[in-house]
Design a protein around this motif. Structure first.
Motif, short mmCIF file in Angstrom:
data_model
loop_
_atom_site.label_atom_id
_atom_site.label_comp_id
_atom_site.label_asym_id
_atom_site.label_seq_id
_atom_site.Cartn_x
_atom_site.Cartn_y
_atom_site.Cartn_z
N ARG A 145 0.84 -1.19 0.00
CA ARG A 145 0.00 0.00 0.00
C ARG A 145 0.88 1.24 0.00
O ARG A 145 1.98 1.21 0.53
N ILE A 146 0.36 2.32 -0.58
CA ILE A 146 1.05 3.60 -0.56
C ILE A 146 0.17 4.55 0.25
O ILE A 146 -0.98 4.82 -0.12
N ALA A 147 0.72 5.04 1.36
CA ALA A 147 -0.05 5.83 2.33
C ALA A 147 -0.70 7.06 1.72
O ALA A 147 -1.81 7.44 2.12
N GLU A 148 -0.05 7.68 0.76
CA GLU A 148 -0.58 8.90 0.17
C GLU A 148 -1.83 8.65 -0.68
O GLU A 148 -2.55 9.59 -1.02
N PHE A 149 -2.09 7.39 -1.03
CA PHE A 149 -3.24 7.03 -1.86
C PHE A 149 -4.07 5.94 -1.20
O PHE A 149 -3.96 4.76 -1.55
N PRO A 150 -4.89 6.30 -0.21
CA PRO A 150 -5.73 5.28 0.43
C PRO A 150 -6.57 4.57 -0.65
O PRO A 150 -7.13 5.21 -1.52
N GLY A 151 -6.58 3.28 -0.59
CA GLY A 151 -7.31 2.51 -1.58
C GLY A 151 -6.41 1.90 -2.63
O GLY A 151 -6.80 0.94 -3.31
N LEU A 152 -5.20 2.41 -2.81
CA LEU A 152 -4.28 1.82 -3.77
C LEU A 152 -3.63 0.61 -3.10
O LEU A 152 -2.97 0.73 -2.08
N VAL A 153 -3.86 -0.55 -3.68
CA VAL A 153 -3.37 -1.81 -3.11
C VAL A 153 -2.82 -2.67 -4.23
O VAL A 153 -3.41 -2.75 -5.31
N ALA A 154 -1.68 -3.30 -3.97
CA ALA A 154 -1.14 -4.29 -4.90
C ALA A 154 -0.94 -5.59 -4.13
O ALA A 154 -0.53 -5.57 -2.97
N VAL A 155 -1.26 -6.70 -4.76
CA VAL A 155 -1.17 -8.01 -4.12
C VAL A 155 -0.32 -8.93 -4.98
O VAL A 155 -0.44 -8.93 -6.21
#
Length: 124
Positions: free
Chosen positions: A32-42
């Motif tokens: 996750r990137i804190a500056e973009f809530p909702g951006l997730v990579a798995v």
């Protein structure tokens, strides 16, 4: 008005020192990137996660810029077009994971190994 194209801005944003966290959830690595809530990579493997996270960030930034939405930036970063700097070629960063384990699970730092970029710092 600045002389930076959307693509030039997107490529520059990709080199910023984003706040990245990585956890191990149900056997998968989740970035996750804190500056973009909702951006997730798995990813199923730690090795694949940086590429997955980079691709997710690239798509996220492209969508924001195409729609004219604001882009959150890391603390203490000044964008070159805000300083009046002219566009330059930005090298795609190469990511490498450095793992650190704690009692709550898995956390990592994504470090950019390209000399043309800064190092990202993981969220605590």
């Amino acid at each position: 008005m600045d002389s930076w194209s959307i693509d030039q801005k997107r490529r520059h944003y990709l080199t910023l020192p984003w706040t990245v966290s990585v956890t191990l959830e149900d056997g998968d690595f989740v970035g996750r990137i804190a500056e973009f809530p909702g951006l997730v990579a798995v990813s199923e493997t730690e090795r694949e996660l940086p590429q997955e996270l980079y691709a997710a960030l690239d798509e996220w930034l492209d969508a924001l810029l195409q729609h004219g939405d604001p882009v959150a930036i890391p603390v203490d970063v000044t964008l070159p077009w805000d300083r009046g700097d002219a566009p330059n070629d930005v090298v795609r960063p190469q990511f490498a994971l450095a793992a650190a384990y704690d009692a709550d699970g898995f956390q990592s730092v994504i470090a950019r190994s390209s000399a043309a970029t800064r190092t990202a710092v993981a969220a605590a």
